[in-house]
Design a protein around this motif. Sequence first.
Motif, PDB file in Angstrom:
ATOM      1  N   MET A   1      45.487 -15.124  44.027  1.00  0.00           N
ATOM      2  CA  MET A   1      44.987 -16.461  43.575  1.00  0.00           C
ATOM      3  C   MET A   1      43.485 -16.023  42.636  1.00  0.00           C
ATOM      4  SD  MET A   1      45.854 -19.088  44.131  1.00  0.00           S
ATOM      5  CE  MET A   1      46.750 -20.203  45.371  1.00  0.00           C
ATOM      6  N   THR A   2      43.232 -14.922  42.820  1.00  0.00           N
ATOM      7  CA  THR A   2      41.605 -14.244  42.083  1.00  0.00           C
ATOM      8  C   THR A   2      42.203 -14.056  40.635  1.00  0.00           C
ATOM      9  OG1 THR A   2      40.984 -13.220  43.915  1.00  0.00           O
ATOM     10  CG2 THR A   2      40.156 -12.595  42.039  1.00  0.00           C
ATOM     11  N   ALA A  43      29.990 -24.622  34.145  1.00  0.00           N
ATOM     12  CA  ALA A  43      30.988 -25.144  34.939  1.00  0.00           C
ATOM     13  C   ALA A  43      31.477 -23.984  35.919  1.00  0.00           C
ATOM     14  CB  ALA A  43      31.935 -25.967  34.376  1.00  0.00           C
ATOM     15  N   LEU A  44      31.807 -22.774  35.290  1.00  0.00           N
ATOM     16  CA  LEU A  44      32.249 -21.884  35.915  1.00  0.00           C
ATOM     17  C   LEU A  44      31.368 -21.139  37.159  1.00  0.00           C
ATOM     18  CD1 LEU A  44      34.302 -19.891  33.462  1.00  0.00           C
ATOM     19  CD2 LEU A  44      35.317 -21.212  35.337  1.00  0.00           C
ATOM     20  N   ALA A  45      30.103 -20.864  36.723  1.00  0.00           N
ATOM     21  CA  ALA A  45      28.983 -20.695  37.611  1.00  0.00           C
ATOM     22  C   ALA A  45      28.620 -21.643  38.979  1.00  0.00           C
ATOM     23  CB  ALA A  45      27.713 -20.618  36.894  1.00  0.00           C
ATOM     24  N   TRP A 161      37.009 -29.301  39.009  1.00  0.00           N
ATOM     25  CA  TRP A 161      38.221 -29.706  39.733  1.00  0.00           C
ATOM     26  C   TRP A 161      39.129 -28.904  39.617  1.00  0.00           C
ATOM     27  CZ3 TRP A 161      43.084 -31.725  38.203  1.00  0.00           C
ATOM     28  CH2 TRP A 161      43.772 -32.118  38.979  1.00  0.00           C
ATOM     29  N   ILE A 162      39.546 -28.424  38.476  1.00  0.00           N
ATOM     30  CA  ILE A 162      40.656 -27.522  38.248  1.00  0.00           C
ATOM     31  C   ILE A 162      40.309 -26.113  39.128  1.00  0.00           C
ATOM     32  CG2 ILE A 162      42.078 -25.875  36.764  1.00  0.00           C
ATOM     33  CD1 ILE A 162      41.912 -28.281  34.568  1.00  0.00           C
ATOM     34  N   MET A 163      39.097 -25.503  39.030  1.00  0.00           N
ATOM     35  CA  MET A 163      38.730 -24.397  39.613  1.00  0.00           C
ATOM     36  C   MET A 163      38.815 -24.464  41.230  1.00  0.00           C
ATOM     37  SD  MET A 163      38.702 -21.967  37.356  1.00  0.00           S
ATOM     38  CE  MET A 163      37.786 -20.514  38.216  1.00  0.00           C
ATOM     39  N   GLY A 164      38.245 -25.765  41.532  1.00  0.00           N
ATOM     40  CA  GLY A 164      38.450 -26.056  43.029  1.00  0.00           C
ATOM     41  C   GLY A 164      39.795 -26.140  43.559  1.00  0.00           C
ATOM     42  N   ARG A 165      40.953 -26.476  42.706  1.00  0.00           N
ATOM     43  CA  ARG A 165      42.177 -26.700  43.286  1.00  0.00           C
ATOM     44  C   ARG A 165      42.823 -25.373  43.260  1.00  0.00           C
ATOM     45  NH1 ARG A 165      43.616 -31.491  45.045  1.00  0.00           N
ATOM     46  NH2 ARG A 165      45.487 -31.172  44.215  1.00  0.00           N
ATOM     47  N   ALA A 169      44.684 -19.034  49.930  1.00  0.00           N
ATOM     48  CA  ALA A 169      45.561 -19.826  51.213  1.00  0.00           C
ATOM     49  C   ALA A 169      44.574 -19.693  52.504  1.00  0.00           C
ATOM     50  CB  ALA A 169      46.642 -19.235  51.687  1.00  0.00           C
ATOM     51  N   ARG A 170      43.865 -18.573  52.559  1.00  0.00           N
ATOM     52  CA  ARG A 170      42.900 -18.516  53.718  1.00  0.00           C
ATOM     53  C   ARG A 170      41.761 -19.481  53.829  1.00  0.00           C
ATOM     54  NH1 ARG A 170      41.877 -13.769  50.680  1.00  0.00           N
ATOM     55  NH2 ARG A 170      39.717 -13.603  50.119  1.00  0.00           N
ATOM     56  N   GLU A 171      41.217 -19.622  52.386  1.00  0.00           N
ATOM     57  CA  GLU A 171      40.076 -20.495  52.321  1.00  0.00           C
ATOM     58  C   GLU A 171      40.570 -22.033  52.627  1.00  0.00           C
ATOM     59  OE1 GLU A 171      38.059 -20.580  48.887  1.00  0.00           O
ATOM     60  OE2 GLU A 171      37.873 -18.121  49.044  1.00  0.00           O
TER      61      GLU A 171
END
Length: 177
Positions: A1-2, A43-45, A161-165, A169-171
């Motif tokens: 995911m990273t 936004a990324l920060a 919103w996209i970065m939050g999606r 899986a562990r989070e």
Amino acid sequence: MTALRIGLAALFLMIAVTVQTSVLTNIAVAGVTCDLTLIVVIALALSRGPEWGAIAGFVGGLMLDVVPPADHTAGRWALSLAIAGYIAGLIRRETSGSPVGPLGVALTVVLGTAVSFFIFSATGSLLHDPSVDWGEFGVRLGIAAGYDVVGAIVVIPLVMWIMGRVQPARERRRVAP
């Protein structure tokens, strides 16, 4: 995911630099345009923290430094946006990772604009860039901050919103009951 997050961040930065250098230059007021790259960096920060903000700012700024019509010494935007991204990430950290409200986002964008604009102008003065005009600094900063806040209304919620999606899986398991 990273890797997916890094890929998404790179994609956002490439789109921002492309739109900023090709489309937004046509709607400049007093030589100032909306700094879409700065908005994406903020936004990324705000979504990932100060390290992501600094790295995204450096990469986005470096792209602005080398993409035509760059007419300044390379590295000035990279330094400016890296520091602005780091500061925006610190604001996220100070709010304990909870969502920053709309007023907080707007103030973060204004602060990021002021910091990046000042650092870019200061480095230009140190390097004897003839395009730096401190007499109109306040007017240009006000126009830039207004542009950036308007652009942030659309861009920041979308990027966050996209970065939050995209969460490991562990989070997701920690949040789910």
